[in-house]
Design an enzyme around this catalytic site. Sequence first.
Site, PDB file in Angstrom:
ATOM      1  N   HIS A 147       0.834  -1.200   0.000  1.00  0.00           N
ATOM      2  CA  HIS A 147       0.000   0.000   0.000  1.00  0.00           C
ATOM      3  C   HIS A 147       0.876   1.261   0.000  1.00  0.00           C
ATOM      4  CE1 HIS A 147      -3.634   2.377   1.280  1.00  0.00           C
ATOM      5  NE2 HIS A 147      -2.672   3.183   1.704  1.00  0.00           N
ATOM      6  N   GLU A 148       1.784   1.323   0.952  1.00  0.00           N
ATOM      7  CA  GLU A 148       2.628   2.524   1.054  1.00  0.00           C
ATOM      8  C   GLU A 148       3.522   2.671  -0.165  1.00  0.00           C
ATOM      9  OE1 GLU A 148       1.774   4.665   3.062  1.00  0.00           O
ATOM     10  OE2 GLU A 148       0.535   3.387   4.325  1.00  0.00           O
ATOM     11  N   HIS A 152       1.683   4.524  -2.829  1.00  0.00           N
ATOM     12  CA  HIS A 152       1.783   5.983  -2.669  1.00  0.00           C
ATOM     13  C   HIS A 152       3.153   6.455  -3.156  1.00  0.00           C
ATOM     14  CE1 HIS A 152      -1.893   6.790  -0.520  1.00  0.00           C
ATOM     15  NE2 HIS A 152      -1.611   5.975   0.472  1.00  0.00           N
ATOM     16  N   HIS A 172       3.438   6.682  -6.886  1.00  0.00           N
ATOM     17  CA  HIS A 172       2.683   7.839  -7.368  1.00  0.00           C
ATOM     18  C   HIS A 172       3.548   9.104  -7.235  1.00  0.00           C
ATOM     19  CE1 HIS A 172      -1.570   9.903  -7.300  1.00  0.00           C
ATOM     20  NE2 HIS A 172      -1.005   9.955  -8.489  1.00  0.00           N
TER      21      HIS A 172
END
Length: 680
Positions: free
Chosen positions: A470-471, A474, A477
């Site tokens: 998940h991290e 980010h 991105h």
Amino acid sequence: MSENPLLTNSTLPLFSQIRAEHVVPAIKQRLDECRQTVDAVIRAHADKAPTWDSFVEPLDLAEDALERSWSPVGHLNSVMNSEALREAYDQCLPLLSEYATEMGQHEGLFKLTQALVDSKEFEGYSQAQKRSLENSLRGFRLSGIALDKDKQQRFKAIEQSLSELSSKFEQNLLDATNDWSMLIEDPDQLSGLPESALGLMAQSAKAEDKSGWLLTLQPPCYIAVMTYADNRELRETLYRAFNTRASSLEKNGGERDNAPIIDQILALRHEKAQLLGFANYAEYSLDTKMAESPDEVSEFLEQLVTKSRPQAQNEFEALQSFASEQGQSSLKAWDVPYWSEKRQQAEYQLDQEALKPWFPAMNVIQGLFDVVERLYGLHIREQQGVSVWHDDVTFYDIVDGEGQKRGQFYLDLYARKDKRGGAWMDVCSSRYKKPNGLQYPVAYLTCNATPAIEGKPALLTHDEVITLFHEFGHGLHHMLTQVDVPGVSGISGVEWDAVELPSQFMENWCWEREALDLFARHYETNEPLPEAQYQRMIAAKNFQSAMMMVRQLEFSLFDFYLHRDYQVGETDVQSVLDEVRQRVAVVQPPSDNRFQNGFSHIFAGGYAAGYYSYKWAEVLSADAYSRFEEEGIFNRDTGRDFLHHVLEQGGAVSAKDLFVAFRGREPSIDPLLRHSGLAA
Ligand SMILES: [Zn+2]
């Protein structure tokens, strides 16, 4: 050059040299430089029209320098906390927020921004430049600066009151939580609770010089009792105490009742929205979000209700019959977590601990990099010799298929003393094409996995694996952006309800057999995850997923309708909640439940008329992923499309347009329903 390591021009922070005493002087100097730049820019345009180079560039450069000095400070405060550092950090916070307010309310900057947007120049700017300027202009408008003087006064007064009311709300809730406790002396009262929870309760008792077990409303204790305590009366007692916090039903007679505060907050928010020209606060909230109108949000949520409520009802009935087979008929709100846990254990016997041998940290990290390499053709290489804040920390370069450097990141994986809990991605520096060359984006990736013990390698739970993916989503991105304008590069300027798309999207690879086989290998035998374990994992993922869905929808709809339909002097908060509950919830709480008085997300946090964003982002990520399901989860062309259409664009294009460009159509809720085991 100055000797302060926070003021050097080095590309990466000099972590090994940074001391607490460097912080305040560095930040003060950066803020001075920012203010001097603003003054110079204003003077320079007294009788000259602004251009990007004369107006935006100097401001961006000054802000970037401030960011690069402040980001290592904020980061160290989270991961290497010390009293001295915390003091220096706390000293800077008001300085920074004062500066931010000053800039947001700066009439000269507002007028120059407006002039530039209205100029002929503007037409020739890139999409990123245009969007960055439009965002600034919107920021000014939402800060009330375009209002007439008397309205501006009122606006400021409202902002001031709202900030006081929010902290009062939070304080009441905190006091109410802390004030309640219950001493248990007979251990039989606590049967069913795991050792860890009992230990915590015994410790709390001891801290107050009492013998026995002290029960509190702090989440670890409250959740343990609701989930495991066999004693039904005890569960009911805690449930009622927890759900009447900061209400008139508390035993101290409502001295810290949040209900009147909620009424005042709603009235002021409504007035603020109307001052700015919006019909209601929901419209105001959506002005900076991907969702375009209140109708779009309400239709979205109501559609999910229609699709998930029948199954939620079935799940609740199944839970009822499971409980009644064991002698418990008619489940109440304080029975649901307890019997859900019992039923989950009976059906799946899934033990997070038992899965850990298949997730050695080093394999997982390599697996994550392999996934990224397969999807986007990127290579991730460790770089030695970079100044870091702890021996655990590693540093990596990301290089694309053409050998071009794209970004860099620090990885700090393990829990330790003086490191804040949780997991997050933070920005070290942003991609920015400066007059003297390109600055690459750098990220901090922080997790709190259990470190290696007794000669065994560090083993992660599946939840920790998901968190890492998940991290990293980010992080990608932020790091893969090809946008050169700092205001909209990477995660900057991305609409708030779309920010979780790339992160939740990455989680999907933690559930795919094909992806798990790359890295889920037993640390001793190198065996892949056994099929039976894998199947249990999938089944447990969707356990009572519709009940969970309608609960989130209940909160989202309450929040959204409360702000959308607010009428001065008429709106009754409890009736709005009751109406939503009757339609949506499958577990009806007792009439004295005052959930709203503790709903900090929307009354003390930033989620007002935005709680729907959780589901919104889940829908986007599930739907984006469904294209990979159709075309192959490691399909390079699909990966490249996601890279080009989403990850590289940052906030330079609206999230809606980017999504449509990638998916070929508007978002659909069906993939999320399917992934949650709900018939679509
Ligand atoms: Zn996230």
